[in-house]
Design an enzyme around this catalytic site. Structure first.
Site, mmCIF file in Angstrom:
data_model
loop_
_atom_site.group_PDB
_atom_site.id
_atom_site.type_symbol
_atom_site.label_atom_id
_atom_site.label_comp_id
_atom_site.label_asym_id
_atom_site.label_seq_id
_atom_site.Cartn_x
_atom_site.Cartn_y
_atom_site.Cartn_z
ATOM 1 N N TRP A 100 4.183 -1.861 -2.837
ATOM 2 C CA TRP A 100 4.526 -3.282 -2.720
ATOM 3 C C TRP A 100 5.595 -3.669 -3.731
ATOM 4 O O TRP A 100 6.537 -4.390 -3.403
ATOM 5 C CB TRP A 100 3.272 -4.144 -2.860
ATOM 6 C CG TRP A 100 2.332 -3.918 -1.715
ATOM 7 C CD1 TRP A 100 1.074 -3.400 -1.769
ATOM 8 C CD2 TRP A 100 2.586 -4.151 -0.313
ATOM 9 N NE1 TRP A 100 0.534 -3.322 -0.505
ATOM 10 C CE2 TRP A 100 1.440 -3.769 0.396
ATOM 11 C CE3 TRP A 100 3.685 -4.649 0.404
ATOM 12 C CZ2 TRP A 100 1.344 -3.865 1.797
ATOM 13 C CZ3 TRP A 100 3.592 -4.748 1.797
ATOM 14 C CH2 TRP A 100 2.436 -4.363 2.471
ATOM 15 N N ASP A 168 3.158 -11.007 -7.716
ATOM 16 C CA ASP A 168 2.581 -10.847 -6.386
ATOM 17 C C ASP A 168 1.087 -10.611 -6.590
ATOM 18 O O ASP A 168 0.676 -9.561 -7.069
ATOM 19 C CB ASP A 168 3.242 -9.641 -5.695
ATOM 20 C CG ASP A 168 2.639 -9.346 -4.321
ATOM 21 O OD1 ASP A 168 1.678 -10.030 -3.907
ATOM 22 O OD2 ASP A 168 3.150 -8.411 -3.650
ATOM 23 N N LYS A 192 -6.044 -11.313 2.427
ATOM 24 C CA LYS A 192 -6.911 -10.401 1.687
ATOM 25 C C LYS A 192 -8.062 -11.143 1.018
ATOM 26 O O LYS A 192 -9.215 -10.816 1.253
ATOM 27 C CB LYS A 192 -6.116 -9.605 0.670
ATOM 28 C CG LYS A 192 -5.422 -8.427 1.348
ATOM 29 C CD LYS A 192 -4.033 -8.189 0.913
ATOM 30 C CE LYS A 192 -3.360 -7.196 1.862
ATOM 31 N NZ LYS A 192 -1.927 -7.159 1.644
HETATM 32 C C1 LIG Z 1 -0.665 -6.931 1.765
HETATM 33 C C2 LIG Z 1 0.287 -7.082 0.637
HETATM 34 C C3 LIG Z 1 1.590 -7.569 0.811
HETATM 35 C C4 LIG Z 1 2.145 -7.881 2.173
HETATM 36 O O1 LIG Z 1 1.716 -9.090 2.604
HETATM 37 P P1 LIG Z 1 2.244 -9.714 3.978
HETATM 38 O O2 LIG Z 1 1.558 -11.048 3.944
HETATM 39 O O3 LIG Z 1 1.779 -8.809 5.072
HETATM 40 O O4 LIG Z 1 3.710 -9.815 3.927
HETATM 41 C C5 LIG Z 1 2.384 -7.717 -0.299
HETATM 42 N N1 LIG Z 1 1.947 -7.423 -1.519
HETATM 43 C C6 LIG Z 1 0.705 -6.948 -1.735
HETATM 44 C C7 LIG Z 1 0.265 -6.620 -3.126
HETATM 45 C C8 LIG Z 1 -0.163 -6.758 -0.668
HETATM 46 O O5 LIG Z 1 -1.398 -6.287 -0.872
#
Ligand SMILES: *Cc1c(COP(=O)(O)O)cnc(C)c1O
Length: 355
Positions: A100, A168, A192
């Site tokens: 990521w 993030d 998540k």
């Molecule tokens: C799942 C995830 C993403 C991607 O998220 P989307 O909403 O599908 O764009 C980005 N960063 C992390 C740490 C993730 O776990």
């Protein structure tokens, strides 16, 4: 009962599913579905405001921080952030800790210079870099607080790094206590830990905006969303409602500290089981392993398949590791009950004892 360890979209509290499904048929005794009410109607504006306020309350955000529910996933934030914060001739610092983080780096390079402050690429992303180099002229430092795929997590956030922090937190938002006001931007895809796919939480210190020269498309400029109270265009009404129900549930459970406590318990249970048997090997370095995504392998690949089949038969789902890492990944998000982890570890013990 199914034990759902999916990495995302993932398990949510049962009462959230119940209330969300009821709202599709009859929202708040209005005899209207939540899917057919106007986004500027009082019914929805109340939902939106309660959700934004609950985020502020649960994370103890100060008045400099604005809460937005946007679309495009965390992946859109990978480019929207540098587009709003970084001029073409300026540099942003990024930590390269996994899949990521690497995607965020790739997008930032489209808007300015990227300096890699620390990387764990050499160790296959199984650890978190400890000594960061941050040039003083850097506009911000980006980190991925939890790397969902390899199962690592920042335990010591570099709060005192001297430049604004951007994070993030897609896979660990609301799961542990941090000093959230120390971040200029926090973003997280909802699917998540806080809701249904289709909405992204973005928290912004408004003082970091308005400093770039480029023209920003209307929908990409955070200032417009803040100005219009998150109603610049039609927001994802249903996904925001599901997020509100989850936020209410988190508050009822005792807020983020209560979530952290139970998440620590769940993680300790699974890691103790991995360590107890030589059959299992943890993927992430011990001091950096995540309380949200525990990753491990079984050295004998034929036993991996046998273990997976055994789990499937016992109604344990979603534990197959990401294709780039292999092995297993057990996701322990807020809504996953302790009982599911107890059950999984019981299965792991009985498998290890007989193989
Ligand atoms: C799942 C995830 C993403 C991607 O998220 P989307 O909403 O599908 O764009 C980005 N960063 C992390 C740490 C993730 O776990």
């Amino acid at each position: 009962m199914i034990h759902n360890f999916n990495a995302g979209p993932s398990i949510l509290p049962k009462e959230v599913f119940e209330k969300a499904s009821h709202a599709i048929l009859n929202y708040n005794n209005s005899e209207l579905s939540i899917l057919e009410i106007g986004h500027r109607s009082p019914n929805f504006v109340e939902i939106l405001e309660e959700a934004r306020n609950l985020v502020k309350e649960l994370l103890h955000l100060d008045d400099d921080h604005e809460v937005l529910f946007l679309q495009g996933g965390a992946s859109t934030q990978f480019f929207q952030i540098p587009m709003n914060l970084l001029n073409e001739n300026e540099t942003a610092a990024y930590t390269d800790t996994g899949t990521w983080a690497a995607k965020a780096i790739k997008e930032a390079k489209l808007f300015g210079n990227v300096f890699i402050s620390g990387s764990s690429k050499e160790t296959n992303y199984t650890s978190i870099p400890k000594n960061l180099t941050i040039p003083s002229e850097t506009k911000y430092l980006h980190l991925t607080s939890n790397e969902t795929i390899s199962g690592t997590q920042w335990k010591n956030i570099p709060y005192e790094c001297g430049v604004p922090l951007v994070a993030d937190m897609s896979s660990d938002i609301f799961s542990r206590v941090l000093d959230f006001n120390k971040f200029d931007i926090i973003y997280a895809g909802a699917q998540k830990n806080m809701g249904a796919a289709g909405v992204t939480l973005v928290i912004i210190n408004k003082h970091c905006l308005g400093k770039v020269d480029r023209s920003i498309p209307t929908m990409m400029d955070y200032r417009n969303h803040i100005q219009e109270n998150n109603l610049l265009n039609t927001p994802p009404v249903f996904a925001i409602y599901v997020a509100l129900l989850t936020l209410r549930w988190i508050k009822q459970q005792g807020g983020v500290p209560a979530m952290e406590k139970i998440n620590q318990q769940k993680a300790a249970l699974i890691y103790d089981t991995i360590e107890k048997y030589s059959l299992f090997q943890s993927i992430a370095a011990k001091e950096d392993r995540s309380i949200m995504n525990a990753t491990f392998t079984i050295s004998d690949k034929s036993l991996e398949e046998k273990f997976l089949n055994y789990c499937t038969q016992e109604n344990i789902i979603g534990i197959k590791g990401h294709r780039t890492v292999g092995g297993f990944r057990v996701s322990l998000y807020n809504a996953l009950p302790l009982e599911s982890v107890q059950f999984l570890t019981k299965i792991m013990c009985s498998f290890a004892d007989s193989n």
